[in-house]
Scaffold this motif. Structure first.
Motif, PDB file in Angstrom:
ATOM      1  N   UNK A 109      -8.110   0.106  -5.464  1.00 40.12           N
ATOM      2  CA  UNK A 109      -8.713   1.079  -6.368  1.00 40.12           C
ATOM      3  C   UNK A 109      -8.038   1.103  -7.727  1.00 40.12           C
ATOM      4  N   UNK A 110      -6.875   0.468  -7.876  1.00 38.16           N
ATOM      5  CA  UNK A 110      -6.165   0.476  -9.139  1.00 38.16           C
ATOM      6  C   UNK A 110      -5.359   1.743  -9.367  1.00 38.16           C
ATOM      7  N   UNK A 111      -5.262   2.616  -8.349  1.00 36.11           N
ATOM      8  CA  UNK A 111      -4.484   3.853  -8.487  1.00 36.11           C
ATOM      9  C   UNK A 111      -3.309   3.849  -7.510  1.00 36.11           C
ATOM     10  N   UNK A 112      -2.677   2.700  -7.367  1.00 36.59           N
ATOM     11  CA  UNK A 112      -1.589   2.507  -6.426  1.00 36.59           C
ATOM     12  C   UNK A 112      -0.359   3.321  -6.841  1.00 36.59           C
ATOM     13  N   UNK A 113       0.312   3.948  -5.873  1.00 42.19           N
ATOM     14  CA  UNK A 113       1.497   4.760  -6.127  1.00 42.19           C
ATOM     15  C   UNK A 113       2.750   3.965  -5.757  1.00 42.19           C
ATOM     16  N   UNK A 114       3.365   3.322  -6.741  1.00 40.77           N
ATOM     17  CA  UNK A 114       4.545   2.502  -6.502  1.00 40.77           C
ATOM     18  C   UNK A 114       5.754   3.337  -6.092  1.00 40.77           C
ATOM     19  N   UNK A 115       5.710   4.653  -6.328  1.00 41.22           N
ATOM     20  CA  UNK A 115       6.831   5.521  -5.970  1.00 41.22           C
ATOM     21  C   UNK A 115       6.706   6.077  -4.549  1.00 41.22           C
ATOM     22  N   UNK A 116       5.610   5.774  -3.869  1.00 40.25           N
ATOM     23  CA  UNK A 116       5.413   6.264  -2.501  1.00 40.25           C
ATOM     24  C   UNK A 116       6.444   5.638  -1.572  1.00 40.25           C
ATOM     25  N   UNK A 117       6.850   6.365  -0.524  1.00 42.64           N
ATOM     26  CA  UNK A 117       7.809   5.783   0.419  1.00 42.64           C
ATOM     27  C   UNK A 117       7.231   4.558   1.119  1.00 42.64           C
ATOM     28  N   UNK A 118       8.123   3.662   1.520  1.00 43.20           N
ATOM     29  CA  UNK A 118       7.732   2.449   2.233  1.00 43.20           C
ATOM     30  C   UNK A 118       8.076   2.639   3.702  1.00 43.20           C
ATOM     31  N   UNK A 119       7.057   2.556   4.573  1.00 43.78           N
ATOM     32  CA  UNK A 119       7.254   2.680   6.020  1.00 43.78           C
ATOM     33  C   UNK A 119       7.181   1.292   6.640  1.00 43.78           C
ATOM     34  N   UNK A 120       8.117   1.006   7.560  1.00 40.80           N
ATOM     35  CA  UNK A 120       8.220  -0.328   8.147  1.00 40.80           C
ATOM     36  C   UNK A 120       8.269  -0.224   9.664  1.00 40.80           C
ATOM     37  N   UNK A 121       7.541  -1.120  10.348  1.00 45.59           N
ATOM     38  CA  UNK A 121       7.614  -1.240  11.807  1.00 45.59           C
ATOM     39  C   UNK A 121       7.636  -2.722  12.160  1.00 45.59           C
ATOM     40  N   UNK A 122       8.459  -3.094  13.162  1.00 52.20           N
ATOM     41  CA  UNK A 122       8.561  -4.491  13.597  1.00 52.20           C
ATOM     42  C   UNK A 122       9.180  -4.528  14.985  1.00 52.20           C
ATOM     43  N   UNK A 123       9.058  -5.667  15.661  1.00 51.23           N
ATOM     44  CA  UNK A 123       9.669  -5.834  16.976  1.00 51.23           C
ATOM     45  C   UNK A 123      11.181  -5.950  16.880  1.00 51.23           C
ATOM     46  N   UNK A 124      11.677  -6.572  15.786  1.00 52.76           N
ATOM     47  CA  UNK A 124      13.131  -6.676  15.628  1.00 52.76           C
ATOM     48  C   UNK A 124      13.512  -6.662  14.152  1.00 52.76           C
ATOM     49  N   UNK A 125      14.772  -6.280  13.918  1.00 50.85           N
ATOM     50  CA  UNK A 125      15.315  -6.191  12.570  1.00 50.85           C
ATOM     51  C   UNK A 125      16.715  -6.764  12.568  1.00 50.85           C
ATOM     52  N   UNK A 126      16.982  -7.647  11.612  1.00 54.09           N
ATOM     53  CA  UNK A 126      18.324  -8.213  11.424  1.00 54.09           C
ATOM     54  C   UNK A 126      18.729  -7.932   9.982  1.00 54.09           C
TER      55      UNK A 126
END
Length: 158
Positions: A27-44
């Motif tokens: 839409x061109x109204x993206x909020x770059x300051x919004x929090x980033x949520x992450x999900x994955x099977x593993x994290x290193x």
């Protein structure tokens, strides 16, 4: 209708159109300051390099933007003692959804500071019933402006 079809065929047969196509994405109204949520099977996490590697069913959401892939590396920047996400590098069956628009490919780099995403490897953009395919997609989430380059192919619904 016939005139519109002839015009479309003329544009698509031009050499420049076969190599490059401009699109709108999101839409061109993206909020770059919004929090980033992450999900994955593993994290290193590698504290020495400031890099995190997520593997298996990776899903990253920021506002209306959703990115999924098999593997994502997260590069951090440090400014004034604070760490923030600088760049996401996604690999393997990458899917990016922004609002009603979707794009898929094999690799993507999302630079958070500039809100630019570069998607490569059999890129397919879907907007409504229309599709646009090419070798590379560059899209700016703030403006919604994007360009597909390479051997560009499209299907337009009348």
């Amino acid at each position: 209708m016939i005139l519109r079809l002839l015009l479309l065929l003329t544009l698509l047969s031009a050499p420049a159109a076969a190599q490059n196509a401009a699109i709108g994405f999101g839409a061109g109204d993206f909020d770059a300051a919004a929090p980033v949520e992450v999900a994955a099977d593993s994290l290193e996490v590698d504290q020495a390099t400031g890099r995190a590697t997520l593997t298996g069913n990776v899903v990253i959401v920021q506002g209306d933007l959703r990115l999924s892939a098999e593997r994502v590396t997260v590069d951090y920047a440090t400014a004034g003692g604070d760490r923030s996400i600088e760049r996401l590098n996604a690999m393997g069956d990458v899917l990016i959804v922004a609002g009603e628009d979707a794009a898929e490919g094999q690799e993507a780099t999302y630079t958070l500071g500039s809100s630019d995403i570069v998607l490569t490897g059999d890129v397919l953009v879907t907007q409504g019933g229309n599709t646009l395919a090419g070798d590379r997609l560059l899209v700016n989430l703030e403006s919604g402006a994007g360009t597909v380059t390479g051997r560009v192919r499209t299907t337009l619904q009348p």
